[in-house]
Scaffold this active site. Structure first.
Site, short mmCIF file in Angstrom:
data_model
loop_
_atom_site.label_atom_id
_atom_site.label_comp_id
_atom_site.label_asym_id
_atom_site.label_seq_id
_atom_site.Cartn_x
_atom_site.Cartn_y
_atom_site.Cartn_z
N HIS A 1 0.85 -1.16 -0.04
CA HIS A 1 0.01 -0.03 0.02
C HIS A 1 0.88 1.24 -0.08
O HIS A 1 0.58 2.26 0.39
CB HIS A 1 -0.88 0.06 1.38
CG HIS A 1 -1.55 -1.34 1.56
ND1 HIS A 1 -3.06 -1.42 0.98
CD2 HIS A 1 -1.32 -2.49 2.00
CE1 HIS A 1 -3.30 -2.64 1.33
NE2 HIS A 1 -2.34 -3.34 1.89
N LYS B 1 16.81 21.11 -10.80
CA LYS B 1 15.93 19.86 -11.14
C LYS B 1 16.85 18.79 -11.77
O LYS B 1 17.74 18.99 -12.49
CB LYS B 1 14.91 20.23 -12.28
CG LYS B 1 13.95 21.12 -11.60
CD LYS B 1 12.65 20.16 -10.88
CE LYS B 1 11.70 19.87 -11.92
NZ LYS B 1 10.60 19.16 -11.21
N GLU C 1 10.16 8.31 -16.92
CA GLU C 1 8.78 8.61 -17.30
C GLU C 1 8.39 8.22 -18.53
O GLU C 1 7.23 8.01 -18.78
CB GLU C 1 8.69 10.08 -17.13
CG GLU C 1 9.03 10.89 -15.78
CD GLU C 1 9.15 12.19 -15.68
OE1 GLU C 1 8.28 13.09 -16.06
OE2 GLU C 1 10.44 12.63 -15.58
#
Ligand code: ARG
Length: 465
Positions: free
Chosen positions: A157, A284, A291
């Site tokens: 979970h 960043k 992705e």
């Protein structure tokens, strides 16, 4: 009258529209090797059976080699007016060798021809995918061996569950990829029957030898029903289904890489080779490759869905709808192999942050199960009861704002007075993982054993620690 908004390109009228919708050469030229191999096998068989003269077959085969050379060299002129790869090749053959070329299409149709081409292409692609997937397994198993004792949080979970090892986590993917390879191999085995000789749909009156062409093209045997031979596209469905499942596996891993590389998790670091910067935010480091693996899964599953829907209402046998099987299949399998290479690259590149992982592994009282197990083992308490006691101890730790292993013994004893300081020996994350030696469990010793087993199977013979 042509539509004023978009009709310009169809200025030529119905003929131009027909060519635009009908021509497949822009994408089926990818099948040229397979198409030429199929034609060479067919020509040789026709000659052996006395259906065409041996000298014609010789000229045809030489001409086909010449065509192949031109395509390879990039000098071949593909023509949309000639619709597809079959007619582009045959027409050039006629220019090169003259009337003999016209004999090649005896006892054959584009319907069995395209079925052969696609089967050969899918088979070749499965073979190269299998190679790439084995390499990915190797990358994962090597990293698993090296990180067999690196502790990390195990989640269910996405909540802290029990500590596991980084190597163990990677080996889970080795298993998944192993099943993916099995699915591709299974699809390959079933597709390996040769449809050549089914002709348009009914077979042929010429005395062809289907065993001979099947063998020449390395099929296990000829297909048994000519109608099925030209109508069957299950081999594409099965391959795309295997590809979709594989893509889903890669996507789950990609998602983990995205999570792991975030500043909030900080579990692993990717080098500059697999990170990209932002044009506005200088800090960043984006995991774009991961992705994109996650993102590409959509189009791979889309190819499967599209092909299923394209086929679902097609009456026997061939329908031109089936031409729509190609772009999705080519695109899906090309992108899958790119995803496999990207994941393998990231696995080799990634550096887990062992300190950070260990910290995180202990968060959320991840060794609570170890405490419950200790109560069962040392005090003979039934597990259900031990579970309940542990829950109370965990809430004490929460109340005090400390980790389970930092909770004073006196507090634990307020729940069960027979608890001794021996309990602390099972509450560290290292001891927790070391204790899980059951087959397939997360203990470093077990992970090393499993990594070694895989590396041996994958043909990596290096000394293992
Ligand atoms: N381009 C066609 C396809 O991809 C080849 C078979 C065409 N057969 C035909 N009878 N028009 O399906």
């Amino acid at each position: 009258m042509a539509n004023r908004m978009w009709g310009g390109r169809f200025g030529g009228g119905p003929g131009a529209i027909m060519e635009e919708i009908n021509a497949s050469i822009d994408f089926d030229k990818a099948l040229w090797r397979q198409d030429i191999a199929g034609s060479k096998a067919h020509a040789a068989m026709l000659a052996k059976q006395g259906i065409i003269a041996a000298k014609d077959a010789k000229v045809i085969v030489q001409g086909l080699d010449k065509v192949a050379g031109e395509i390879e060299a990039g000098t071949f002129k593909f023509s949309r007016a000639l619709e597809d790869i079959h007619m582009n090749v045959e027409s050039r053959l006629a220019e090169l060798v003259g009337p003999a070329a016209g004999r090649l299409h005896t006892a054959r149709s584009r319907n069995d021809q395209i079925a052969v081409d696609m089967k050969l292409w899918v088979r070749d692609t499965i073979d190269s995918l299998d190679h790439a997937l084995a390499d990915l397994q190797r990358a994962l198993a090597e990293k698993a061996r090296d990180e067999a004792a690196t502790v990390m949080p195990g989640f269910t979970h996405l909540q802290s569950a029990q500590p596991v090892t980084f190597g163990h986590h990677l080996l889970a993917y080795v298993e998944m990829i192993g099943r993916d390879r099995g699915r591709f191999a299974d699809a390959r085995r079933r597709l390996n029957e040769c449809p050549l000789g089914a002709a348009a749909l009914a077979g042929t009156s010429f005395p062809i030898d289907r065993e001979m062409t099947a063998k020449a093209l390395r099929f296990d045997r000829p297909t048994a029903n000519s109608l099925d031979s030209v109508a069957d596209r299950d081999f594409i469905l099965e391959t795309l289904a295997a590809a979709s499942i594989c893509a889903v596996h890669l996507s789950r891993f990609a998602e983990e890489i995205v999570i792991w590389t975030s500043a909030q998790f900080g579990f692993v670091r990717l080098s500059d080779a697999f990170s990209t910067g932002s044009s506005i935010m200088p800090q960043k480091r984006n995991p774009d490759a991961a992705e994109l693996v996650r993102g590409k899964t959509g189009r791979i599953i889309g190819a499967l869905t599209g092909t299923l829907i394209m086929l679902k209402a097609l009456p026997m046998t061939y329908g031109k709808d089936m031409q729509e099987d190609k772009e999705g299949t080519f695109d899906a399998l090309a992108n899958l192999s790119l995803c496999v290479a990207a994941i393998a690259g990231m696995v080799r590149d990634m550096a887990p942050d062992a300190e950070r992982l260990k910290q995180a592994a202990g968060a959320g009282h991840a060794t609570a199960t170890d405490l419950a197990d200790w109560l069962v083992r040392s005090l003979g308490i039934p597990f259900r009861e031990a579970h309940h006691m542990t829950g109370r101890i965990v809430s004490l730790a929460d109340k005090m704002g400390v980790r389970l292993e930092a909770l004073p013994l006196s507090e634990m004893r307020s729940v069960e007075k027979r608890i001794t300081s021996d309990v602390f020996s099972v509450l560290s994350v290292e001891r927790s993982v070391q204790s899980r030696k059951s087959l397939g469990g997360t203990a470093p010793s077990e992970v090393r054993k499993q990594a070694r087993r895989w590396l041996k199977r994958l043909g990596v013979g290096r000394a293992l620690g």
